[in-house]
Scaffold this motif. Structure first.
Motif, short mmCIF file in Angstrom:
data_model
loop_
_atom_site.label_atom_id
_atom_site.label_comp_id
_atom_site.label_asym_id
_atom_site.label_seq_id
_atom_site.Cartn_x
_atom_site.Cartn_y
_atom_site.Cartn_z
N TYR A 1 0.83 -1.21 0.00
CA TYR A 1 0.00 0.00 0.00
C TYR A 1 0.87 1.26 0.00
N GLU A 2 1.80 1.30 0.93
CA GLU A 2 2.60 2.52 1.09
C GLU A 2 3.50 2.77 -0.11
N ASP B 1 1.44 4.38 -2.92
CA ASP B 1 1.13 5.78 -2.64
C ASP B 1 2.39 6.66 -2.68
N ALA C 1 3.60 9.73 -5.39
CA ALA C 1 3.76 11.11 -4.96
C ALA C 1 5.16 11.66 -5.20
N SER D 1 4.38 5.38 -11.35
CA SER D 1 3.47 4.37 -10.79
C SER D 1 4.18 3.03 -10.80
N ARG E 1 -6.26 3.21 -8.98
CA ARG E 1 -7.15 4.37 -8.86
C ARG E 1 -7.11 5.15 -10.16
N SER F 1 -4.16 7.33 -11.01
CA SER F 1 -2.85 6.73 -11.20
C SER F 1 -2.74 5.96 -12.49
#
Length: 792
Positions: free
Chosen positions: A679-680, A683, A687, A701, A788, A791
């Motif tokens: 997950y991390e 994300d 970013a 990504s 998402r 992304s």
């Protein structure tokens, strides 16, 4: 039986019990020698009249010659049974009932107003050996496949078809047994082709074509066959016409079956084709033989024994099916098919020549050289037969070229590779040419050549994305290769199929390489080198012919190595290993500094693979310093996340990274930690800034794959040092799941074990059942976290 569906649990015992009864009655007929099945056509005028012979009969039996019967004879009594108003089926039942186990029965008939007595000699049931053998092999194969593992739709379809067909053998006895047999045959003919078409649609991938029409038309053909058999037995009519219609429908259905199987084969992938080739081989042999003799019998009933004899070929189908399911790479079916096709073509030509050309040539030669025509025919036939083998050697490659292009290309490729190895001037050139040549003709996912350096065998040639470890000279794999003269085949898990197990490191290393074949290169009794070959990119298997060709390459390399000094071989191997060495960062500094001993062996771990999406396109339009700065931020970010959650970074390879959770130190809830890291990472990487001085903003990504299972963890030998790594089947699965993120439009893809143990962290994942995974023959459930929209 516990794995069967509720309906199957009812039907399977009933059908097997019915078959046991029918088969037992058939065995009794064979042992006691009772009379067999026959049809004698009768015409009945009204309920008060006696039946009249029309002149047609069917079966392995000529009643008119043996009993002095003539068309127009009126049958009065058979044994003690009166035949008034009795039709064809009634006459057969009464005849068998009166005969009991004798092969003759008295018959009273009326001819030209005069009553005569004769003896009707019945055909023996002993010629039923071939249908009985077919019945037994069909049921044996059906039960074996149904009970050996998971009863898939394909296996269930085969079971119902095989048991239905197996009910066909005739059994003798009284009238009730005959009526029972006739009822079974009518029902059997009504459903048989529907069942076999269902199996043909499903095999080998359990997927049937969609659409109502595909579900209907096979049963229409099957019911037509059943209707023809009902007309044959019960409704009467001209026997010759009814039999021709019956066999015409059977032949049409057989042709339709061959068309379905051939069409399924053309649309299958390489592995499915390899399985289907066995079934195609059996189906074509049986259908063409049984259908051909059946068509001939329709025009001449005296050929019925030949039709029954053709059933000796029926066991080919269940045998081929069992091989295709259990061990479809047992033999080289391509070679078997091309050889059978070549010899069949030549035998047809030989037969035609012997029947047509040889007599005429012998007749002409007798007038020229004075040789007896009979002697000339024998000599010419022998000369024609002597041409079969040379002609086969020329015809078979042409058949391979047209129908088995991959096989033909492999034969040609190896034939062209072997001479080029003699032109090599040093071991480096020899190794690279052998490895590159095999990689070109076989197209494996990985091709690694190992050579001995000191007390280790190190990789000196690598093609593919595998990271090959070195093997100690005393490892179980090296010992096995010293014992084997030829290539060593491995199963999907990298294990030997024989009784000698490989060590945990060797097994895990071969799993990582996904090696399917290991080929030793010997120099006398010593093992000089060996080759590891991964799965073919085509998905096909390594056949016995492939292994023979690989053994020929190994023998050629061994011969050429004798030309080089051993010191030069060692020196070249070290130089090539240096050029191939990959840096694998250690993740054990803390334990080493504390003096703790590193764990080495098979452990259960969670392996995480992460890869940048579109890295190649990203790097193409940027300067080296921009790429370096971005990748530096990416690796630093990912490493920090993994370490924060208790994992260890094992390897960075360009834009990809492998991490492990659960070693070198124990980590409670390692699966949950791995998913949280995934997950991390998704994300955090999304970013990250991309500083390239451009006006438009770009985002990075990644795709993440996680798998949990056993893997070999510990120190792996290299040329001059030991490296710590994690290798094995679980590592491969995690890498495959990461690759699936592109196909499934997912940010994370995890396996079932990880999903079950990572709850509630993995609650947001969606299940994708029966997902095919490249390099694995069986599908499995995976769980995905969709990308998402921002992304994508």
């Amino acid at each position: 039986m516990s794995r069967l569906a509720p309906l199957d649990k009812i039907l399977v015992p009933i059908l097997v019990a019915l078959w046991v009864v029918v088969f037992g009655l058939g065995v009794r007929t064979l042992v006691m020698g009772g009379p067999s099945f026959f049809i004698l056509e009768l015409s009945v005028g009204d309920t008060g009249s006696y039946p009249v012979l029309t002149g047609d009969f069917f079966g392995p039996w000529a009643p008119y010659e043996q009993a002095d019967l003539r068309p127009g004879d009126r049958l009065i009594r058979v044994g003690d049974a009166d035949l008034r108003a009795v039709g064809t089926v009634g006459f057969l039942a009464r005849t068998l009932d009166e005969a009991e186990w004798d092969l003759s029965v008295p018959l009273l008939l009326e001819r030209d107003g005069e009553r005569l007595e004769t003896t009707l000699v019945l055909p023996p049931g002993t010629f039923q050996h071939s249908p009985m053998a077919a019945s037994l092999t069909l049921v044996a194969s059906a039960l074996f496949l149904l009970l050996r593992g998971r009863p898939t739709p394909t296996v269930r379809a085969w079971f119902y078809f095989a048991v239905t067909w197996a009910l066909a053998p005739f059994f003798s006895g009284g009238a009730w047994e005959f009526y029972f047999y006739v009822g079974v045959i009518v029902v059997l003919n009504s459903v048989l082709f529907g069942l076999v078409f269902r199996f043909a649609f499903l095999f080998p991938d359990d997927r049937a074509p969609e659409g109502r029409w595909h579900r209907i038309w096979p049963w229409v053909l099957s019911l037509a066959q059943g209707l023809a058999s009902a007309v044959l037995f019960f409704l009467g009519g001209p026997l010759s016409i009814v039999m021709r219609v019956f066999f015409a429908i059977m032949c049409f259905n057989s042709i339709a079956l061959l068309a379905v199987v051939t069409g399924k084969y053309r649309g299958a992938d390489s592995v499915a084709r390899r399985q289907m080739k066995w079934v195609l081989f059996g189906t074509y042999c049986v259908v063409l033989l049984v259908g051909g003799t059946g068509a001939a019998t329709a025009f001449d009933a005296r050929l019925f024994p030949l039709f029954l004899a053709s059933f000796w070929a029926v066991p080919l189908i269940p045998l081929a099916l069992v091989i295709s399911v259990v061990r479809f790479n047992l033999f080289d079916i391509d070679r078997l098919l091309s050889a059978a096709a070549s010899y069949n073509v030549l035998l047809v030509i030989l037969g035609a020549g012997a029947l047509v050309g040889v007599p005429r040539l012998a007749e002409a030669a007798s007038g020229v050289v004075g040789v007896d025509p009979g002697t000339g025919q024998v000599l010419l036939s022998l000369a024609l037969a002597a041409l079969v083998v040379p002609a086969h050697r020329r015809l078979r490659p042409q058949i391979d070229r047209v129908f088995f292009k991959e096989r033909y290309a492999l034969d040609r490729g190896i034939a062209e590779l072997l001479p080029t190895l003699s032109a090599c001037t040093n071991t480096r050139e020899l190794t690279e040419r052998a490895g590159a040549g095999l990689h070109a003709v076989l197209r494996p996912e990985a091709c690694v050549v190992y050579a001995r350096v000191g007390e280790s065998y190190v990789p000196v040639f690598v093609e593919g994305r595998a990271v090959p470890p070195a093997f100690a000279a005393g490892s179980s794999l090296i010992v096995a290769l010293r014992e084997h003269r030829g290539p060593l085949s491995l199963d999907d898990a990298g294990r030997r199929p024989d009784e000698a197990p490989l060590g945990p490191f060797d097994r895990a290393a071969l799993e990582t390489l996904r090696a399917e074949v290991v080929v030793p290169v010997r120099q006398g009794d010593a093992l000089a080198a060996f080759l590891c070959l991964g799965p073919k990119r085509s998905g096909d298997v390594y056949t016995s012919t492939d292994r023979s060709l690989l053994a020929a390459v190994a023998e050629k390399v061994s011969t050429e190595l004798r030309r080089f000094d051993q010191q030069e071989v060692t020196r070249e191997a070290q130089a090539m290993q240096e050029s191939l060495r990959r840096y694998v960062p250690g993740a054990v500094a803390e334990q080493l500094s504390s003096g703790a001993e590193l764990v080495s062996g098979t452990l259960e771990v969670s392996v995480l693979f992460v890869d940048l999406r579109g890295y190649t396109g990203f790097a193409e339009s940027r300067r080296a310093e921009e790429i370096f700065a971005t990748v530096n931020r990416y690796t630093e970010t990912v490493s920090q996340i993994v370490q924060k959650l208790g994992g260890s970074v094992v390897e960075f390879n360009g834009d990809g990274m492998m991490a492990v959770f659960g070693t070198p130190g124990e980590l409670p809830h390692k699966e949950r930690a791995a998913v949280e890291a995934g997950y991390e990472i998704v994300d955090a990487v999304g970013a990250l800034p991309v500083d390239d001085g451009r006006s438009r903003e770009e985002k990075l990504s990644v795709g993440v794959g996680i798998a949990t299972g056993e893997a070999f963890v510990g120190n792996i030998r290299a040329v001059d040092r030991m490296i710590w790594s994690v290798i094995g089947n679980t590592t491969n699965l995690a890498a495959r799941l990461q690759s699936l993120t592109r196909e499934l439009d997912a940010a994370l893809v995890i396996d079932r074990a990880t999903w079950e143990r990572a709850q509630p962290t993995a609650a947001g994942f969606e299940k994708r059942p029966d997902q095919p995974i490249r390099g694995r023959r069986e599908t499995q459930d995976v769980y995905v976290l969709p990308l998402r929209s921002d992304s994508q």
